[in-house]
Design a protein around this motif. Structure first.
Motif, mmCIF file in Angstrom:
data_model
loop_
_atom_site.group_PDB
_atom_site.id
_atom_site.type_symbol
_atom_site.label_atom_id
_atom_site.label_comp_id
_atom_site.label_asym_id
_atom_site.label_seq_id
_atom_site.Cartn_x
_atom_site.Cartn_y
_atom_site.Cartn_z
ATOM 1 N N HIS B 57 -11.481 -3.684 -9.429
ATOM 2 C CA HIS B 57 -10.742 -2.590 -10.052
ATOM 3 C C HIS B 57 -9.289 -2.629 -9.591
ATOM 4 O O HIS B 57 -9.010 -2.968 -8.445
ATOM 5 C CB HIS B 57 -11.328 -1.228 -9.645
ATOM 6 N N ILE B 58 -8.398 -2.238 -10.497
ATOM 7 C CA ILE B 58 -7.023 -1.912 -10.103
ATOM 8 C C ILE B 58 -6.974 -0.428 -9.816
ATOM 9 O O ILE B 58 -7.594 0.370 -10.522
ATOM 10 C CB ILE B 58 -6.047 -2.322 -11.227
ATOM 11 N N GLU B 59 -6.278 -0.046 -8.759
ATOM 12 C CA GLU B 59 -6.176 1.370 -8.424
ATOM 13 C C GLU B 59 -4.709 1.746 -8.193
ATOM 14 O O GLU B 59 -3.978 1.004 -7.547
ATOM 15 C CB GLU B 59 -6.966 1.687 -7.143
ATOM 16 N N ALA B 60 -4.331 2.895 -8.715
ATOM 17 C CA ALA B 60 -3.045 3.524 -8.385
ATOM 18 C C ALA B 60 -3.340 4.825 -7.650
ATOM 19 O O ALA B 60 -4.210 5.597 -8.091
ATOM 20 C CB ALA B 60 -2.242 3.824 -9.644
ATOM 21 N N VAL B 61 -2.644 5.067 -6.569
ATOM 22 C CA VAL B 61 -2.862 6.245 -5.726
ATOM 23 C C VAL B 61 -1.534 6.966 -5.548
ATOM 24 O O VAL B 61 -0.560 6.360 -5.102
ATOM 25 C CB VAL B 61 -3.386 5.810 -4.330
ATOM 26 N N TRP B 62 -1.500 8.252 -5.910
ATOM 27 C CA TRP B 62 -0.269 9.041 -5.752
ATOM 28 C C TRP B 62 -0.586 10.183 -4.796
ATOM 29 O O TRP B 62 -1.454 11.006 -5.072
ATOM 30 C CB TRP B 62 0.188 9.576 -7.103
ATOM 31 N N LEU B 63 0.125 10.226 -3.700
ATOM 32 C CA LEU B 63 -0.165 11.197 -2.648
ATOM 33 C C LEU B 63 0.456 12.549 -2.998
ATOM 34 O O LEU B 63 1.640 12.650 -3.315
ATOM 35 C CB LEU B 63 0.413 10.670 -1.331
ATOM 36 N N VAL B 64 -0.385 13.591 -2.916
ATOM 37 C CA VAL B 64 0.053 14.948 -3.213
ATOM 38 C C VAL B 64 0.276 15.738 -1.928
ATOM 39 O O VAL B 64 1.205 16.538 -1.835
ATOM 40 C CB VAL B 64 -1.008 15.648 -4.116
ATOM 41 N N GLU B 65 -0.570 15.503 -0.928
ATOM 42 C CA GLU B 65 -0.485 16.223 0.360
ATOM 43 C C GLU B 65 -0.815 15.265 1.489
ATOM 44 O O GLU B 65 -1.659 14.383 1.318
ATOM 45 C CB GLU B 65 -1.553 17.322 0.443
ATOM 46 N N GLY B 66 -0.216 15.508 2.661
ATOM 47 C CA GLY B 66 -0.590 14.770 3.862
ATOM 48 C C GLY B 66 0.335 13.603 4.143
ATOM 49 O O GLY B 66 1.122 13.185 3.283
ATOM 50 N N THR B 67 0.235 13.102 5.358
ATOM 51 C CA THR B 67 1.047 11.957 5.772
ATOM 52 C C THR B 67 0.158 10.971 6.523
ATOM 53 O O THR B 67 -0.908 11.330 7.029
ATOM 54 C CB THR B 67 2.200 12.372 6.703
ATOM 55 N N GLY B 68 0.625 9.729 6.592
ATOM 56 C CA GLY B 68 -0.146 8.732 7.315
ATOM 57 C C GLY B 68 0.423 7.355 7.089
ATOM 58 O O GLY B 68 1.592 7.203 6.724
ATOM 59 N N LYS B 69 -0.430 6.366 7.301
ATOM 60 C CA LYS B 69 0.013 4.975 7.256
ATOM 61 C C LYS B 69 -0.893 4.173 6.341
ATOM 62 O O LYS B 69 -2.113 4.350 6.340
ATOM 63 C CB LYS B 69 -0.029 4.382 8.668
ATOM 64 N N LEU B 70 -0.268 3.294 5.565
ATOM 65 C CA LEU B 70 -0.973 2.330 4.715
ATOM 66 C C LEU B 70 -0.666 0.942 5.242
ATOM 67 O O LEU B 70 0.496 0.628 5.516
ATOM 68 C CB LEU B 70 -0.447 2.451 3.278
ATOM 69 N N THR B 71 -1.686 0.112 5.400
ATOM 70 C CA THR B 71 -1.467 -1.277 5.814
ATOM 71 C C THR B 71 -2.038 -2.201 4.748
ATOM 72 O O THR B 71 -3.195 -2.045 4.337
ATOM 73 C CB THR B 71 -2.160 -1.566 7.160
ATOM 74 N N ASP B 72 -1.209 -3.134 4.296
ATOM 75 C CA ASP B 72 -1.667 -4.203 3.409
ATOM 76 C C ASP B 72 -2.332 -5.248 4.302
ATOM 77 O O ASP B 72 -1.652 -5.936 5.073
ATOM 78 C CB ASP B 72 -0.459 -4.791 2.662
ATOM 79 N N LEU B 73 -3.651 -5.343 4.228
ATOM 80 C CA LEU B 73 -4.365 -6.235 5.145
ATOM 81 C C LEU B 73 -4.237 -7.700 4.743
ATOM 82 O O LEU B 73 -4.634 -8.585 5.507
ATOM 83 C CB LEU B 73 -5.841 -5.827 5.240
ATOM 84 N N GLU B 74 -3.649 -7.957 3.571
ATOM 85 C CA GLU B 74 -3.394 -9.343 3.171
ATOM 86 C C GLU B 74 -2.140 -9.881 3.858
ATOM 87 O O GLU B 74 -2.037 -11.068 4.140
ATOM 88 C CB GLU B 74 -3.214 -9.447 1.646
#
Lengths: 133, 133
Positions: B57-74
């Motif tokens: 699947h292709i996924e798009a994610v748009w953050l509405v609330e909260g903070t944090g970290k995303l890591t591209d594991l590739e």
């Protein structure tokens, strides 16, 4: 992986305001991202009356902020909208959106919007197909 | 036209919690709505570490609330996430999401999720195609 922010696209050609100033649409994913949908944040001004019709696109709209009224102009049926309301125009229904307070919604279009469409005199987005590179 | 609310689907089979309790996904549009995408509200708990991979699947994610970290594991590349951040997994990238505060995001999947997928041992959603009626 593509990472963008709403702030990144503000003021660019992905940020489109209606001629009447009633709505503004920030398109964070567009047809040229080649994922089969586009993904927009749309804000609509309190007190405005907006007739929309996407004859060539299916649209899903999920309300994040604001309240107001949605009218299905095909049936006359009315729905109260509040944060957490979602409407899916799976039958290309003509519809009216009347915000009581400013609405902010995240919207998905299939087929994806290219960003070059403007609402024509009937409030319809024409179908524009992105050329393959 | 279909009108639903997040409250309507809470506690139904469209409301799925992960086995570890770290995330919850409310799927307001699914494959059987037959619009070519699914549309989910996902909440992820503060302090959790989540490895995801959508091989199919292709996924798009748009953050509405909260903070944090995303890591591209590739690639190992890290991105700070905050309200208004969007990431698009157009290359099926393995990735890690680590919320500092509870995240609420609206997510689009293409092809649409049917609702019957569970993450397998590799964190992958299998591809399930909805039968036509």
């Amino acid at each position: 992986m593509i990472v963008r922010t709403t702030a990144d696209i503000t003021g660019t050609e992905r940020d489109v305001e209606s001629e009447d100033g009633n709505w503004r649409s920030k398109r964070i994913v567009l047809a040229n991202d080649k994922v089969g949908f586009s993904f927009h944040e749309t804000t609509i001004q309190a007190g405005s009356v907006n007739n929309f019709h996407y004859a060539n696109h299916i649209e899903a709209v999920w309300l994040v902020e604001g309240t107001g009224k949605l009218t299905d102009l095909e049936t006359g049926e009315e729905y109260a909208l509040a944060p957490g309301s979602m409407y899916l125009l799976d039958g290309h229904e003509r519809h009216r959106v009347e915000p009581d307070t400013q609405m902010r919604m995240l919207c998905v279009f299939n087929p994806p919007v290219t960003g070059r469409e403007v609402h024509d005199e009937n409030g319809v987005y024409p179908l524009i197909v992105e050329e393959s590179a």
